[in-house]
Design an enzyme around this catalytic site. Structure first.
Site, mmCIF file in Angstrom:
data_model
loop_
_atom_site.group_PDB
_atom_site.id
_atom_site.type_symbol
_atom_site.label_atom_id
_atom_site.label_comp_id
_atom_site.label_asym_id
_atom_site.label_seq_id
_atom_site.Cartn_x
_atom_site.Cartn_y
_atom_site.Cartn_z
ATOM 1 N N HIS A 19 -58.806 -51.651 -5.897
ATOM 2 C CA HIS A 19 -58.012 -52.839 -6.263
ATOM 3 C C HIS A 19 -57.167 -53.332 -5.091
ATOM 4 O O HIS A 19 -56.694 -54.461 -5.120
ATOM 5 C CB HIS A 19 -57.222 -52.621 -7.554
ATOM 6 C CG HIS A 19 -55.942 -51.840 -7.448
ATOM 7 N ND1 HIS A 19 -55.852 -50.500 -7.737
ATOM 8 C CD2 HIS A 19 -54.700 -52.217 -7.097
ATOM 9 C CE1 HIS A 19 -54.608 -50.084 -7.581
ATOM 10 N NE2 HIS A 19 -53.881 -51.111 -7.180
ATOM 11 N N ASP A 29 -61.232 -45.573 -8.274
ATOM 12 C CA ASP A 29 -60.548 -46.722 -7.663
ATOM 13 C C ASP A 29 -60.363 -46.536 -6.146
ATOM 14 O O ASP A 29 -59.255 -46.322 -5.675
ATOM 15 C CB ASP A 29 -59.200 -46.913 -8.362
ATOM 16 C CG ASP A 29 -58.566 -48.264 -8.060
ATOM 17 O OD1 ASP A 29 -59.016 -48.946 -7.111
ATOM 18 O OD2 ASP A 29 -57.608 -48.643 -8.755
ATOM 19 N N SER A 74 -50.097 -47.602 -4.461
ATOM 20 C CA SER A 74 -51.534 -47.654 -4.639
ATOM 21 C C SER A 74 -52.209 -47.375 -3.308
ATOM 22 O O SER A 74 -51.861 -47.964 -2.299
ATOM 23 C CB SER A 74 -51.959 -49.028 -5.133
ATOM 24 O OG SER A 74 -51.849 -49.056 -6.516
#
Ligand code: ARG
Ligand code: GLU
Length: 750
Positions: free
Chosen positions: A92, A229, A658
């Site tokens: 992402h 991810d 992240s």
């Protein structure tokens, strides 16, 4: 006098005892500054299992783990995992780069992408990776000339002057570096951070979205999680290993340090630390403002987004074209919407407001007991009053942000025409023509992902909330609508959309042919007038109304943190996240989310299969993955016939973390951070180690996907793989001081 003193001492002692007990419980809380770890956290970390030295984590003059951690385009984190600049981050985080290289024929978002050699890697203009060189405390320089009694504005102007002078000097001294001057603890402390910016960063690999985004919005913020991810990039540098813009002649960057990758896996209770760039938190709010957040702000913002998401969801389910157009808008709006809901539940479930109020009462008692803090005993009450005063204006601000900025797309789009109108009024033909062409391009881009009927539905559902909320000096258009009465709003708003020139067939032709005439038409258009008025009202009325309060709040918050530090000198305090490099540490731990609901710490590929729904928009899977699962073809990455996928731990993280590396006790890479579990997302305001968990992809799953699914095993060959679990590599350190002073072996981390 003597007796009184004794009572004081006894009181302080009991208070400190209570406080240190509660401190023990939350020992894992915190996002710590790497250059202070040796001083503040190291013994705690060792007690929890860490086996490397503080200097191996951060050193200003030797290579250390921090040299392998990168700020990925300013918003995410990434890490270097080979001597050839290979960079790992989330899917992402690399999403827009992967998307930008995707076409209908080569749909890398859908099918994944694997460069099979360096020649096949894809360049990304506007993407950078920053590596921190040094973190230096410059508080004395920056605060020179300020006093504690000064008002916020005066103090700020002195600070700004000092900062400008300092930045000028260091930039002249070290021209190859970039500098950030950051304030911590509400302006109590200032750090100068130097960094190197690498601007040639190429896409190397990405799994299909059905792996990298598996579970999409349904699973977002959720545990148990089954998402791979991750994506891979490579940092390039010039012939001298110095940063350079893209060039065919550039070479893979040779980092001062890259992470060793462990395939030895994780076990419950293992020490973990997350090294990255958390964006922003609010850890020092009084209970009253946490209450404002969960009782006022969150429910209000959620209620507006409920409407937007309802409109989007209904349309996306019925219309495939709309679902493609709106997938990313839906993801963007639902991400915070879901987090806010989780925050409300988390604050409730942990009794956070009561706990915070108890802590505030304790603080007040301490202020009463320590003569030099006597003046601060009503500080929290003063903060409460200011925060309460801000609520009504903030509600109006949020009404604009949610409705005018995130909600109605046309409202934001039309603001772009103000320059055209200006030029038309000035009568500058040539400039006007150029501006018209620029706007035509912008319009074409906008139209690609726009559905006017959908936007009208968003508008009739959300604009009424804005109109009901705005009380502070509304402009003429809003006033007129408000006076009309709410039963007329839907029709009026629908008419706006019907009459607007932007969506008419001949708009582009007319804009090109006669920009002056169109500019006049736009200036008189209702959508444009209303949107501009709302925008100006936000910046000229609402924001100034909060700026004054915010300055006062900032001064009190700064005093509060200073007083806390003096009242509880044994406790280590960490500053709120502010996109600077931090270390969080904790343990791999299961948790009890609520009564009788216990979550394990690790998921596996069989759980991926359990969620599989063939053809589904969120839970479809590539045939190849199913085949690998059926053949149990896990290579060296599986464990006892199972393929690990994700795991959770108690590291304190937030947005911006992240892509952060999760490291084991030896400083080896075991996981890739990408989310938090819903039950504990209130950790931005209140961290509770019993239910706050960060979510990571297990590095073994990353390697498995690269190697077995992507067939890009040559990338794994580039890495330094560790195969021994820290519990088996444990060396008994007899002399800690000696080990801390030991020089870091060149390349010892890979
Ligand atoms: N919740 C994660 C983060 O805050 C992931 C967001 C991207 N994924 C999504 N499904 N929207 O930002
Ligand atoms: N997904 C978040 C990010 O993009 C991390 C999750 C969190 O907020 O902790 O940074």
């Amino acid at each position: 006098m003597f007796v009184e003193n004794q009572i004081y001492m006894k009181k302080i002692f009991t208070l400190l005892l209570i406080f240190s007990l509660s401190f023990q419980l939350s020992a894992k809380e915190g996002m710590w500054l790497p250059h202070l770890i040796a001083q503040l956290n190291y013994s705690d970390m060792q007690r929890m299992g860490l086996q490397i030295s503080a200097e191996e984590i951060y050193s200003a003059n030797k290579s250390s783990l921090k040299d392998a951690v990168v700020h990925f385009n300013g918003g995410c984190t990434g890490e270097l995992i080979s001597g050839k600049g290979l960079l790992l981050t989330n899917h992402h985080c690399g999403y827009s780069q992967i998307q930008s290289h995707s076409t209908l024929e080569n749909n890398y978002l859908e099918d994944g992408f694997w460069a099979m050699s360096q020649e096949e890697e894809l360049a990304n203009p506007n993407l950078y990776a920053a590596i921190i060189r040094e973190i230096k405390d410059v508080s004395n320089l920056i605060l020179k000339g300020t006093t504690a009694e000064m008002d916020g504005a005066t103090r700020d102007s002195i600070i700004e002057m000092n900062a400008r002078a300092l930045l000028e000097t260091v930039k002249a001294e070290q021209p190859g570096l970039e500098f950030d001057l950051k304030d911590f603890f509400f302006g109590n402390q200032f750090l100068l951070i130097s960094k190197v910016l690498y601007t040639d960063v190429r896409l190397v690999g990405a799994p299909p979205s059905s792996i990298g985004k598996y579970g999409k919005d349904t699973d977002n913020w959720m545990w148990p999680r089954h998402t791979g991810d991750f994506s891979l990039f490579r940092v390039y540098a010039d012939a001298n290993n110095q940063p350079a813009d893209y060039s065919e002649d550039n070479q893979p960057y040779v980092p001062a340090q890259h992470l060793k990758v462990s395939v030895a896996g994780v076990r419950e209770g293992d020490f973990t630390m997350v090294y990255g760039f958390p964006g922003s938190t609010n850890q020092y709010l009084p209970a009253s403002e946490v209450a404002n957040t969960v009782n006022e702000y969150n429910p209000f913002r959620i209620s507006i987004r409920d409407k937007i998401l309802m409109v989007l969801d209904r349309k996306m389910r019925a219309d495939e074209a709309a679902s493609l157009k709106y997938a990313s808008k839906f993801a963007r709006i639902s991400n915070s919407w879901k987090r806010w809901k989780g925050e409300i539940l988390g604050i409730e479930r942990t009794n956070a407001l009561e706990v915070l109020k108890e802590e505030e009462a304790l603080f007040k008692q301490m202020c009463g007991a320590i003569p030099e803090l006597n003046s601060e005993k009503d500080l929290v009450a003063e903060m409460d009053a200011l925060y309460a005063k801000r609520v009504p204006v903030n509600m109006e601000r949020y009404a604009y942000i949610e409705v005018g900025y995130y909600g109605i797309e046309a409202f934001r789009h039309v603001l772009g025409y103000s320059k055209l109108i200006e030029l038309a009024e000035a009568g500058d033909e040539e400039a006007l023509k150029n501006e018209a062409e620029r706007m035509i391009k912008r319009m074409e881009g906008f139209q690609k992902n726009y559905d006017q009927e959908l936007d009208r539905l968003v508008a009739i559902n959300t604009l009424p909330i804005y109109l009901e909320t705005i009380k502070t000096k509304p402009g003429p258009v809003v006033s007129k609508l408000q006076q009309k009465g709410s039963d007329k709003w839907v029709e009026a708003i629908s008419d706006y959309f019907k009459d607007a020139p932007y969506f008419k067939e001949d708009f582009v032709t007319n804009l090109r042919k006669n920009p002056a005439k169109m500019a006049k038409k736009i200036a008189e258009d209702d959508i444009y007038s209303l949107s501009l008025e709302m925008y100006e009202h936000f910046f000229e009325v609402l924001n100034p109304a909060t700026t004054t309060i915010n300055l006062e709040i900032e001064v009190l918050q700064a005093r509060y943190v200073r007083a806390l530090q003096r009242a509880f000198p044994k406790k280590s305090f960490y500053p709120d996240a502010n996109s600077t490099l931090r270390v969080s540490y904790g343990k791999v731990m299961p948790y009890e989310a609520r009564d009788a609901v216990n979550y394990s710490a690790q998921t596996t590929l069989s759980g991926v299969m359990e969620k599989y729904v063939p053809g589904d928009y969120e839970f479809d899977l590539p045939a190849k993955l199913i085949e690998l699962y059926e053949n149990k073809d896990y290579g060296p990455y599986g464990e006892n016939g199972k393929m690990p996928v994700c795991f959770v731990a108690t590291n304190h993280t937030t947005g911006g973390n992240s892509g952060s590396p999760a490291l084991n006790a030896n400083g080896e890479l075991i996981g890739l951070n990408f989310d938090r579990a819903w039950d504990g997302v209130m950790s931005d305001m209140y961290f509770d180690p019993s239910i706050c968990r960060n979510v990571m992809v297990d590095l073994r799953y990353v390697l498995f996907i690269i190697d077995k699914l992507g067939g890009a095993g040559y990338l794994v060959d580039e890495m330094d793989i560790a195969t021994v679990h820290p519990s088996e590599s444990k060396t008994v350190k007899t002399d800690e001081a000696k080990s801390m002073a030991e020089p870091v072996k060149e390349g010892s981390q890979g």
